[in-house]
Design an enzyme around this catalytic site. Structure first.
Site, short mmCIF file in Angstrom:
data_model
loop_
_atom_site.label_atom_id
_atom_site.label_comp_id
_atom_site.label_asym_id
_atom_site.label_seq_id
_atom_site.Cartn_x
_atom_site.Cartn_y
_atom_site.Cartn_z
CG LEU A 1 3.31 -5.72 -0.39
CD1 LEU A 1 4.70 -5.10 -0.49
CD2 LEU A 1 2.69 -5.43 0.98
CB SER B 1 2.22 -6.07 -5.93
OG SER B 1 0.96 -6.73 -5.90
N GLY B 2 0.74 -5.17 -8.80
CA GLY B 2 0.45 -5.57 -10.18
C GLY B 2 -0.59 -6.67 -10.31
CB SER C 1 -5.58 -12.39 0.30
OG SER C 1 -4.79 -12.53 -0.85
#
Length: 203
Positions: free
Chosen positions: A37, A40-41, A110
């Site tokens: 997401l 998210s990092g 993605s």
């Protein structure tokens, strides 16, 4: 599906084989595909791993979603069709980098499983390692971070087609590596990926 418009083209084989480039670099080219997401990092982990690998004398490069949209994919939006084309293009670029012997890290939301699977198949056909890394961070945690304020804008209806709010995210079924950034430290995530690369014989 992408329409093939190029005709009368023939693949031209070079004089240097992939094994020659890998011997020169003392590593194997691969694509490490970080998906998850927004916020998210992904990018933080990708750039941190790139830095760690370079410090070890390895050749690595990050293809980052936002950065790519400044140039190669600046003509694409965030509709489902544009997202598919975005991933198709970067999949082809990543394959070229990996074939050159580079440890290639991609940081892209993605969101669609089918798009990621196509990139995997592309690498499989080229006998190149494709390492799918799921950045498994709950949307609530991503919203808490939200360094760009995008979730807030998406919740207010200011950003359409935003993954995790108005667009879906299809998590990987069988990723090679899963990183839970809500509970794991950055350095531990980077170490986990580096260890995996050693176990796969990339390094």
């Amino acid at each position: 599906m992408t329409q093939i418009k190029a005709t009368n083209v023939v693949w031209h084989e070079g004089h240097v084989e992939r094994a020659d480039r890998e011997k020169l670099l003392n590593q194997k080219g691969c694509t490490i595909w970080l998906t998850g997401l927004p916020s998210s990092g992904k990018s933080t982990i990708a750039f941190s791993l790139e830095h760690a690998l370079i410090q070890q004398g390895r050749l690595a490069y990050v293809l980052d979603g936002d950065n790519i949209r400044h140039g190669l994919n600046k003509n694409l939006g965030f509709s489902a069709a544009d997202r598919t084309e975005n991933i198709r293009r970067i999949g082809e670029v990543a394959k070229l980098f990996a074939d050159a012997g580079v440890i290639t890290l991609t940081s892209f939301v993605s969101p669609y499983r089918a798009d990621r699977d196509i990139v995997r198949q592309l690498h499989d056909a080229g006998k190149l390692a494709f390492i799918e890394v799921f950045i498994d961070t709950p949307v609530e945690e991503c919203e808490k971070r939200d360094p760009k304020g995008l979730y807030k804008k998406a919740r207010a209806g200011e950003i359409p087609n935003f993954t995790g709010v108005s667009d879906p995210y299809e998590s990987p079924m069988k990723p090679e590596v899963t990183l839970k950034t809500a509970s794991a430290k950055l350095e531990d995530c980077v170490a986990q990926l580096a260890t995996y690369l050693q176990q796969r014989g990339i390094l």
